[in-house]
Design a protein around this motif. Structure first.
Motif, PDB file in Angstrom:
ATOM      1  N   PRO A   1       0.839  -1.202   0.000  1.00 11.18           N
ATOM      2  CA  PRO A   1       0.000   0.000   0.000  1.00 11.18           C
ATOM      3  C   PRO A   1       0.872   1.251   0.000  1.00 11.18           C
ATOM      4  O   PRO A   1       1.927   1.282   0.633  1.00 11.18           O
ATOM      5  N   GLY A   2       0.436   2.260  -0.708  1.00 11.70           N
ATOM      6  CA  GLY A   2       1.167   3.532  -0.736  1.00 11.70           C
ATOM      7  C   GLY A   2       0.954   4.298   0.551  1.00 11.70           C
ATOM      8  O   GLY A   2       0.379   3.780   1.501  1.00 11.70           O
ATOM      9  N   SER A   3       1.414   5.535   0.556  1.00  8.96           N
ATOM     10  CA  SER A   3       1.248   6.363   1.756  1.00  8.96           C
ATOM     11  C   SER A   3      -0.222   6.483   2.116  1.00  8.96           C
ATOM     12  O   SER A   3      -1.069   6.591   1.232  1.00  8.96           O
ATOM     13  N   MET A   4      -0.510   6.475   3.393  1.00  9.57           N
ATOM     14  CA  MET A   4      -1.903   6.590   3.801  1.00  9.57           C
ATOM     15  C   MET A   4      -2.005   7.414   5.065  1.00  9.57           C
ATOM     16  O   MET A   4      -1.017   7.649   5.761  1.00  9.57           O
ATOM     17  N   ALA A   5      -3.217   7.850   5.339  1.00 11.86           N
ATOM     18  CA  ALA A   5      -3.455   8.648   6.544  1.00 11.86           C
ATOM     19  C   ALA A   5      -3.153   7.799   7.772  1.00 11.86           C
ATOM     20  O   ALA A   5      -3.295   6.578   7.759  1.00 11.86           O
ATOM     21  N   LEU A   6      -2.746   8.485   8.839  1.00  9.97           N
ATOM     22  CA  LEU A   6      -2.358   7.784  10.065  1.00  9.97           C
ATOM     23  C   LEU A   6      -3.486   6.898  10.576  1.00  9.97           C
ATOM     24  O   LEU A   6      -3.253   5.770  11.019  1.00  9.97           O
ATOM     25  N   GLN A   7      -4.712   7.357  10.489  1.00  5.76           N
ATOM     26  CA  GLN A   7      -5.834   6.578  11.007  1.00  5.76           C
ATOM     27  C   GLN A   7      -5.964   5.258  10.259  1.00  5.76           C
ATOM     28  O   GLN A   7      -6.262   4.232  10.845  1.00  5.76           O
ATOM     29  N   ASP A   8      -5.732   5.270   8.961  1.00  7.88           N
ATOM     30  CA  ASP A   8      -5.792   4.033   8.184  1.00  7.88           C
ATOM     31  C   ASP A   8      -4.628   3.115   8.555  1.00  7.88           C
ATOM     32  O   ASP A   8      -4.764   1.907   8.622  1.00  7.88           O
ATOM     33  N   LEU A   9      -3.468   3.711   8.799  1.00 12.58           N
ATOM     34  CA  LEU A   9      -2.272   2.926   9.132  1.00 12.58           C
ATOM     35  C   LEU A   9      -2.442   2.197  10.466  1.00 12.58           C
ATOM     36  O   LEU A   9      -1.979   1.078  10.633  1.00 12.58           O
ATOM     37  N   LEU A  10      -3.124   2.837  11.398  1.00 10.34           N
ATOM     38  CA  LEU A  10      -3.204   2.304  12.748  1.00 10.34           C
ATOM     39  C   LEU A  10      -4.330   1.293  12.938  1.00 10.34           C
ATOM     40  O   LEU A  10      -4.387   0.612  13.968  1.00 10.34           O
ATOM     41  N   ARG A  11      -5.247   1.219  11.983  1.00  8.78           N
ATOM     42  CA  ARG A  11      -6.372   0.298  12.146  1.00  8.78           C
ATOM     43  C   ARG A  11      -5.883  -1.130  12.186  1.00  8.78           C
ATOM     44  O   ARG A  11      -5.058  -1.504  11.349  1.00  8.78           O
ATOM     45  N   PRO A  12      -6.394  -2.017  13.073  1.00  9.15           N
ATOM     46  CA  PRO A  12      -7.412  -1.739  14.084  1.00  9.15           C
ATOM     47  C   PRO A  12      -6.852  -1.463  15.479  1.00  9.15           C
ATOM     48  O   PRO A  12      -7.574  -1.561  16.443  1.00  9.15           O
ATOM     49  N   ALA A  13      -5.580  -1.102  15.599  1.00  5.86           N
ATOM     50  CA  ALA A  13      -5.033  -0.784  16.932  1.00  5.86           C
ATOM     51  C   ALA A  13      -5.792   0.382  17.550  1.00  5.86           C
ATOM     52  O   ALA A  13      -5.983   0.458  18.764  1.00  5.86           O
ATOM     53  N   SER A  14      -6.269   1.290  16.690  1.00  4.33           N
ATOM     54  CA  SER A  14      -6.960   2.473  17.195  1.00  4.33           C
ATOM     55  C   SER A  14      -8.385   2.163  17.635  1.00  4.33           C
ATOM     56  O   SER A  14      -9.096   3.038  18.097  1.00  4.33           O
ATOM     57  N   THR A  15      -8.783   0.893  17.518  1.00  9.38           N
ATOM     58  CA  THR A  15     -10.100   0.502  17.994  1.00  9.38           C
ATOM     59  C   THR A  15     -10.177   0.610  19.518  1.00  9.38           C
ATOM     60  O   THR A  15     -11.246   0.763  20.080  1.00  9.38           O
TER      61      THR A  15
END
Lengths: 487, 119
Positions: free
Chosen positions: A48-62
């Motif tokens: 995957p290319g660069s992505m927003a932090l929220q997308d990168l952290l899923r699902p830890a950010s759950t």
């Protein structure tokens, strides 16, 4: 509903059928021809290319814990990742290391390829001198990196779906009940209890990764370490910690079985059987027996040892990389980080016990950068909200809801608040957006309530249909409850 | 993908010395051993090593120091099975501090132990 139930039966049937042949303990994993796995796999051609932090952290950010951004602590493990990747022949993924403020001895990797190291793992390295080598930490990181390189993260959502179905089945009894009625006998019940338990443990309930994937990641980790000049045998020290943890949990489960309701616990999963004589009880009992007879950590330790012995027996003796680890683990930055993690845990316990007078001063003792984290912010919000400081709490939530590393509880709370305030359009837009970003349907019941409150019949019908189409009894029940609430 | 190809030689549980760390098995019939100067001494038969006490670890390399009939030798940890144990990590205190995901099985996600928080 019928279609989705059939879909669920097919999932479990295929899972059961796939494991029917496995009547005994898993075989030891040893390379067939003594060539390293790394020479036999086809590297991925893209990531995957660069992505927003929220997308990168899923699902830890759950979870409310989220991440801590502290480069003075994470730069060292990041440098190890970079070293391991130097010797990877294929396209190199962009892998970033994040710190997680929880006490568990664990690490993990997200669907998007972010690697997480828990504070508990760093604490263990700090407290136990015999594991203090960069080589040992390299194994931990190489293992997580291997999940990315082997494409396991791509399949992770599929694992999650199987896991959700299976756990929902145990929780609500419908799917297991369906499978049993299909089997149609006491023997069938025993089959589901035993083989079903193995199927669940092997493929569905085992957090995130199947046992096969864990073994594969262990193997490639050894190869990456070898190419990077690390001492391979240090991997065994990490595996032994997992063995000790598994043994302790098994003993705890055995003791708990004698005294309370039947429970099965593995890693962070806890299943409780409502009735010991019911199918749920037999399934939980089967799972406990299964994990006692097939301890996964022991199997992994043996498999890693055998792989190193078979494939790398002729590797030269090299010196341990001790100094960089000792320097890092005893640094002011790590010492401060660990102290702050302990304070966070104390604050969380105080909040959990509604002890606001203890939580507030504990939170005040926590400094930068931890007091900028989503976790600290959430705890701070809870304290303010529960001690009558409504405006302060609102200010905290307004800022937190749009953080790049926003966590699910913060987002849910903001959605609820917007709904309560009658900001129907803003609530629906925010929650629909976050439901998509988190890939989590916990927003559905609140969105339903919002639609009913704003008398948006069209949205109400649309959301009801989404709830029904999921086929998850748990979420459906929550949606039904939301529909019965007075808006 | 993988099959069992090697034999495992092991000490019967009853024969393991109580308390002391020792070699309990090997993955092959012979095991490479090294001198305290890290120079290779050759291959020892597994039978000669199994049951021997582990008297320490070489600080610079992590090799196991094993007392054999022929004196103390060094052995690679992965070449042998042992009864070495590690301390378990501290137990996690599960704290419920808010709503968890209703969409994640049992409140877990991604193997992070924080699954208990808020579930």
């Amino acid at each position: 509903m019928a279609a989705s139930a059939m879909g669920k039966r097919l999932v479990l049937s295929s899972v059961l059928c796939a494991t029917m042949a496995l009547g005994t303990c898993p075989v030891d994993a040893v390379a067939k021809d003594n060539t390293p796995l790394i020479t036999r796999i086809q590297p991925r051609t893209s990531y995957p290319g660069s992505m927003a932090l929220q997308d990168l952290l899923r699902p830890a950010s759950t979870h409310p814990t989220g991440i801590i951004i502290d480069p003075q602590v994470s730069n060292y493990p990041q440098s190890i990742i970079d070293r391991l990747l130097t010797h990877w022949d294929g396209v190199k993924p962009k892998v970033q290391v994040f710190l997680v403020p929880t006490e568990d001895f664990t690490s993990d990797v997200s669907e998007a390829g972010a690697i997480f190291i828990n504070a508990g793992l760093i604490q263990y390295f700090h407290d136990n001198r015999d594991i203090q080598s960069e080589d040992a930490l390299a194994f931990v990181l190489a293992h997580e990196l291997s999940h990315v390189l082997l494409g396991h993260t791509v399949a992770q959502q599929r694992n999650t779906n199987i896991k959700n179905y299976a756990s929902a089945a145990v929780k609500w009894g419908t799917l297991i009940g369906g499978a049993v009625s299909h089997a149609g006998s006491v023997a069938g019940e025993a089959l589901v209890s035993n083989m079903g338990a193995k199927a669940l443990a092997d493929t569905a309930l085992f957090p995130s990764w199947s046992r096969g994937q864990e073994t594969e990641a262990d193997t490639l980790a050894i190869d990456l370490m070898a190419r990077s000049g690390y001492v391979l045998d240090e991997a065994l020290k990490v595996e032994r910690v997992l063995v000790a943890e598994e043994k302790r949990d098994a003993e705890k489960n055995a003791r708990a079985k004698k005294t309370g309701p039947q429970k099965f616990q593995i890693d962070s999963v806890t299943l409780t059987a409502s009735k010991p004589d019911d199918l749920d009880g037999r399934l939980v009992s089967g799972l406990n027996t299964l994990t006692q007879r097939h301890p996964h950590a022991e199997a992994r330790l043996k498999a890693v040892s055998q792989y190193i012995d078979h494939v790398y027996a002729d590797q030269d003796i090299i010196a341990l990389h001790t100094r960089p680890m000792v320097t890092w683990i005893n640094s002011a930055a790590v010492t401060s980080f660990l102290n702050q993690m302990n304070l966070l845990q104390s604050a969380a316990e105080a909040v959990g016990n509604n002890n606001w007078s203890a939580a507030r001063p504990t939170l005040a003792k926590i400094g930068f950068p931890t007091n900028q984290s989503a976790y600290w912010t959430w705890l701070h919000y809870m304290v303010e909200a529960h001690t009558g400081k409504t405006l302060d709490a609102l200010q905290i939530l307004i800022k937190a809801a749009n953080r790049p590393d926003v966590t699910l509880p913060i987002a849910l709370e903001w959605g609820k608040l917007l709904t309560q305030l009658g900001k129907a359009d803003a609530a629906e837009k925010y929650m629909a957006d976050e439901q998509n970003k988190f890939n989590d349907r916990s927003f559905l019941p609140i969105r339903l309530l919002n639609a009913r409150k704003s008398k948006n019949g069209v949205m109400n019908v649309k959301l009801e249909a989404q709830c029904e189409a999921i086929g998850d009894d748990g979420i459906e029940q929550q949606c039904i409850a939301a529909q019965k609430q007075t808006p | 993908m993988y099959l069992v190809t090697g034999c495992i030689l092991a000490l019967p549980l009853s024969a393991q010395a109580a308390g002391g760390k020792q070699i309990t098995g090997t993955f092959a019939e012979t095991v490479p051993v090294y001198g305290l100067d890290h120079k290779r001494l050759g291959q020892f038969p597994a039978a000669e090593l199994i049951g021997d006490p582990i008297v320490g670890q070489d600080a610079g390399t992590g090799l196991l120091k094993v007392r054999t009939d022929k004196g103390v030798v060094l052995v690679k940890p992965a070449a042998v099975q042992t009864n070495i144990t590690s301390a378990p990590p501290a137990e996690t205190a599960c704290v419920k501090i808010g709503p968890g995901s209703i969409d994640q099985a049992g409140g877990i996600s991604n193997n992070l132990g924080s699954g208990c928080h808020g579930s």
